[in-house]
Design a protein around this motif. Structure first.
Motif, PDB file in Angstrom:
ATOM      1  N   GLY A   1       0.827  -1.198   0.000  1.00  0.00           N
ATOM      2  CA  GLY A   1       0.000   0.000   0.000  1.00  0.00           C
ATOM      3  C   GLY A   1       0.857   1.241   0.000  1.00  0.00           C
ATOM      4  N   PRO A   2       0.235   2.406   0.167  1.00  0.00           N
ATOM      5  CA  PRO A   2       1.002   3.660   0.139  1.00  0.00           C
ATOM      6  C   PRO A   2       1.930   3.761   1.338  1.00  0.00           C
ATOM      7  CG  PRO A   2      -1.261   4.050   0.816  1.00  0.00           C
ATOM      8  CD  PRO A   2      -1.207   2.621   0.367  1.00  0.00           C
ATOM      9  N   ALA A   3       2.929   4.596   1.210  1.00  0.00           N
ATOM     10  CA  ALA A   3       3.883   4.803   2.296  1.00  0.00           C
ATOM     11  C   ALA A   3       3.171   5.394   3.502  1.00  0.00           C
ATOM     12  CB  ALA A   3       4.987   5.737   1.826  1.00  0.00           C
ATOM     13  N   PRO A   4       3.529   4.971   4.733  1.00  0.00           N
ATOM     14  CA  PRO A   4       2.850   5.485   5.925  1.00  0.00           C
ATOM     15  C   PRO A   4       3.150   6.957   6.159  1.00  0.00           C
ATOM     16  CG  PRO A   4       4.775   4.189   6.523  1.00  0.00           C
ATOM     17  CD  PRO A   4       4.608   4.041   5.045  1.00  0.00           C
ATOM     18  N   ARG A   5       2.172   7.648   6.679  1.00  0.00           N
ATOM     19  CA  ARG A   5       2.337   9.064   7.023  1.00  0.00           C
ATOM     20  C   ARG A   5       1.853   9.271   8.457  1.00  0.00           C
ATOM     21  NH1 ARG A   5       2.930  12.268   2.334  1.00  0.00           N
ATOM     22  NH2 ARG A   5       2.566  11.112   0.410  1.00  0.00           N
ATOM     23  N   GLY A   6       2.556  10.130   9.198  1.00  0.00           N
ATOM     24  CA  GLY A   6       2.122  10.462  10.549  1.00  0.00           C
ATOM     25  C   GLY A   6       2.533   9.470  11.606  1.00  0.00           C
ATOM     26  N   SER A   7       3.294   8.441  11.263  1.00  0.00           N
ATOM     27  CA  SER A   7       3.724   7.474  12.255  1.00  0.00           C
ATOM     28  C   SER A   7       4.771   8.086  13.168  1.00  0.00           C
ATOM     29  CB  SER A   7       4.310   6.237  11.568  1.00  0.00           C
ATOM     30  OG  SER A   7       3.378   5.676  10.669  1.00  0.00           O
ATOM     31  N   GLY A   8       4.848   7.579  14.400  1.00  0.00           N
ATOM     32  CA  GLY A   8       5.831   8.093  15.326  1.00  0.00           C
ATOM     33  C   GLY A   8       7.245   7.828  14.850  1.00  0.00           C
TER      34      GLY A   8
ATOM     35  N   PRO B   1       5.306   8.933  -5.205  1.00  0.00           N
ATOM     36  CA  PRO B   1       5.705   8.369  -6.499  1.00  0.00           C
ATOM     37  C   PRO B   1       5.169   9.203  -7.650  1.00  0.00           C
ATOM     38  CG  PRO B   1       4.726   6.696  -5.056  1.00  0.00           C
ATOM     39  CD  PRO B   1       4.449   8.029  -4.432  1.00  0.00           C
ATOM     40  N   GLY B   2       5.908   9.229  -8.723  1.00  0.00           N
ATOM     41  CA  GLY B   2       5.508   9.952  -9.915  1.00  0.00           C
ATOM     42  C   GLY B   2       5.968   9.232 -11.155  1.00  0.00           C
ATOM     43  N   PRO B   3       5.784   9.839 -12.306  1.00  0.00           N
ATOM     44  CA  PRO B   3       6.262   9.224 -13.538  1.00  0.00           C
ATOM     45  C   PRO B   3       7.765   8.946 -13.445  1.00  0.00           C
ATOM     46  CG  PRO B   3       4.847  11.097 -14.037  1.00  0.00           C
ATOM     47  CD  PRO B   3       5.086  11.131 -12.563  1.00  0.00           C
ATOM     48  N   GLY B   4       8.141   7.705 -13.753  1.00  0.00           N
ATOM     49  CA  GLY B   4       9.545   7.327 -13.707  1.00  0.00           C
ATOM     50  C   GLY B   4      10.012   6.761 -12.388  1.00  0.00           C
ATOM     51  N   THR B   5       9.114   6.666 -11.390  1.00  0.00           N
ATOM     52  CA  THR B   5       9.517   6.132 -10.091  1.00  0.00           C
ATOM     53  C   THR B   5      10.092   4.726 -10.221  1.00  0.00           C
ATOM     54  OG1 THR B   5       7.997   7.488  -8.775  1.00  0.00           O
ATOM     55  CG2 THR B   5       8.639   5.362  -7.849  1.00  0.00           C
ATOM     56  N   GLY B   6       9.527   3.931 -11.107  1.00  0.00           N
ATOM     57  CA  GLY B   6      10.012   2.569 -11.294  1.00  0.00           C
ATOM     58  C   GLY B   6      11.457   2.498 -11.740  1.00  0.00           C
TER      59      GLY B   6
ATOM     60  N   SER C   1      22.111  12.382   1.506  1.00  0.00           N
ATOM     61  CA  SER C   1      21.386  12.947   0.371  1.00  0.00           C
ATOM     62  C   SER C   1      20.651  11.863  -0.404  1.00  0.00           C
ATOM     63  CB  SER C   1      22.363  13.689  -0.546  1.00  0.00           C
ATOM     64  OG  SER C   1      22.975  14.763   0.130  1.00  0.00           O
ATOM     65  N   VAL C   2      21.314  10.732  -0.636  1.00  0.00           N
ATOM     66  CA  VAL C   2      20.671   9.630  -1.357  1.00  0.00           C
ATOM     67  C   VAL C   2      19.494   9.099  -0.556  1.00  0.00           C
ATOM     68  CG1 VAL C   2      21.007   7.341  -2.326  1.00  0.00           C
ATOM     69  CG2 VAL C   2      22.821   9.034  -2.526  1.00  0.00           C
ATOM     70  N   THR C   3      19.666   8.962   0.761  1.00  0.00           N
ATOM     71  CA  THR C   3      18.573   8.489   1.617  1.00  0.00           C
ATOM     72  C   THR C   3      17.366   9.405   1.519  1.00  0.00           C
ATOM     73  OG1 THR C   3      20.163   7.515   3.169  1.00  0.00           O
ATOM     74  CG2 THR C   3      17.933   7.891   3.984  1.00  0.00           C
ATOM     75  N   ALA C   4      17.592  10.726   1.572  1.00  0.00           N
ATOM     76  CA  ALA C   4      16.492  11.690   1.492  1.00  0.00           C
ATOM     77  C   ALA C   4      15.787  11.614   0.139  1.00  0.00           C
ATOM     78  CB  ALA C   4      17.018  13.103   1.740  1.00  0.00           C
ATOM     79  N   LEU C   5      16.545  11.488  -0.946  1.00  0.00           N
ATOM     80  CA  LEU C   5      15.944  11.385  -2.278  1.00  0.00           C
ATOM     81  C   LEU C   5      15.107  10.119  -2.408  1.00  0.00           C
ATOM     82  CD1 LEU C   5      18.933  12.540  -4.514  1.00  0.00           C
ATOM     83  CD2 LEU C   5      16.748  13.731  -4.229  1.00  0.00           C
ATOM     84  N   LEU C   6      15.628   9.012  -1.890  1.00  0.00           N
ATOM     85  CA  LEU C   6      14.900   7.746  -1.986  1.00  0.00           C
ATOM     86  C   LEU C   6      13.607   7.797  -1.181  1.00  0.00           C
ATOM     87  CD1 LEU C   6      14.769   4.838  -2.962  1.00  0.00           C
ATOM     88  CD2 LEU C   6      16.289   4.196  -1.082  1.00  0.00           C
TER      89      LEU C   6
END
Length: 310
Positions: free
Chosen positions: A92-99, A147-152, A135-140
């Protein structure tokens, strides 16, 4: 010759995978061993405890990365007395608002022998990464959240970059093989011309040290003696070429530095357990790399076959 890039190219298989996980405290999760993969968890928000299979718990802060070079199981929890449940992430979608939020990744490897440069690493390694890895961690994480076009295409490329940085830190860290200039020079020579009939004396002269000192330093850093490493690398490249090309066994033997097909077949069978033709027809995948890092503020938890000559 870029030894790191060669190691990644030869032993990679499948596609790297990544996802975001999150829980509200209190929580405790047991992460199983991913078959045929090395993995990591990066703490994106709030801290937790790393509970390794052996050794003392380690406090993790935001930004820290737990690297599992051998894919062994471990647990993460918000308290030391918690009983972890098996981690079974739901699609499912990435979690939001988790501790607490974690960025998880796995890098699929071939089954078989561990790379001699990397096989002696600890079960779990905790890293406070340098700027590039942050930086790579933040981008990932951003790509997985929205997700958007090209995420795959973007996510596997970022995972490739992340694991390359982790492996680079290990190879060039204070205990890594490439920090020793004599060993690094010899590895570059062996990888650059594996078909040459190298001797220990030639490699020592190239490295600018005595033969005895070179053999001792190379074995300690690379995990096996110089000529045993050469044989291993030749067999690794030969196995890859048998699967990835239509070259004859004779051509593969010549490229690997063997004067005739019989000598190559004998060495290949001794190394892989099957002759080259059967290996090419089988479903086995060669090459299992285990990697880790000796990075910034890292805290760790926790023979010789001779190559056939021409």
């Amino acid at each position: 010759m870029d030894v790191l890039s060669e190691v990644l190219a030869v032993h990679r298989t499948g596609r790297p995978r990544s996802m975001l996980l999150g829980w509200n405290p209190p929580w405790a999760e047991q992460f199983a061993a991913p078959p045929g993969a090395m993995g990591f968890q990066a703490v994106l928000r709030d801290g937790c405890w790393l509970l390794p299979p052996a050794g003392r718990p380690v406090a993790l802060n935001t930004g820290d990365i737990v690297f599992r070079p051998h894919g062994r199981p471990h647990a993460l929890a918000t308290s030391l007395d918690a009983t972890p449940d098996p981690c079974t992430p739901a699609p499912g979608p990435a979690p939001r608002g988790s501790g607490t939020q974690l960025l998880c990744g796995a890098y699929e490897l071939g089954t078989g022998q561990a790379h001699p440069l990397l096989r002696r690493l600890p079960e779990c390694i905790m890293v406070t990464p340098a700027t590039e890895l942050r930086s790579v961690t933040a981008l990932l994480a951003a790509e997985l959240r929205d997700p958007g076009p090209g995420t795959g295409a973007v996510v596997p490329a970022l995972l490739e970059t992340m694991f390359a940085y982790l492996l680079r830190e290990r190879l060039t860290g204070r205990h890594g093989p490439l920090v020793d200039p004599a060993v690094a020079t010899a590895l570059e020579a062996l990888h650059g011309d594996p078909g040459r009939a190298w001797t220990v004396a030639q490699l020592a002269a190239l490295a600018g040290v005595s033969r005895a000192a070179f053999a001792r330093r190379f074995t300690a850093r690379a995990g096996r003696p110089p000529l045993a490493y050469l044989t291993w690398w030749r067999m690794t490249l030969a196995a890859r070429r048998l699967r990835g090309s239509a070259d004859t066994v004779a051509a593969v033997a010549h490229a690997a530095g063997y004067a005739n097909e019989f000598a190559f077949t004998t060495a290949f069978r001794r190394h892989h357990g099957v002759p080259p033709g059967r290996y090419r027809r089988s479903d086995a995948v060669f090459g299992d790399v285990h990697v880790g890092v000796d990075g910034h503020q890292e805290r760790q938890v926790g023979d010789g076959e001779m190559p056939a000559q021409q």
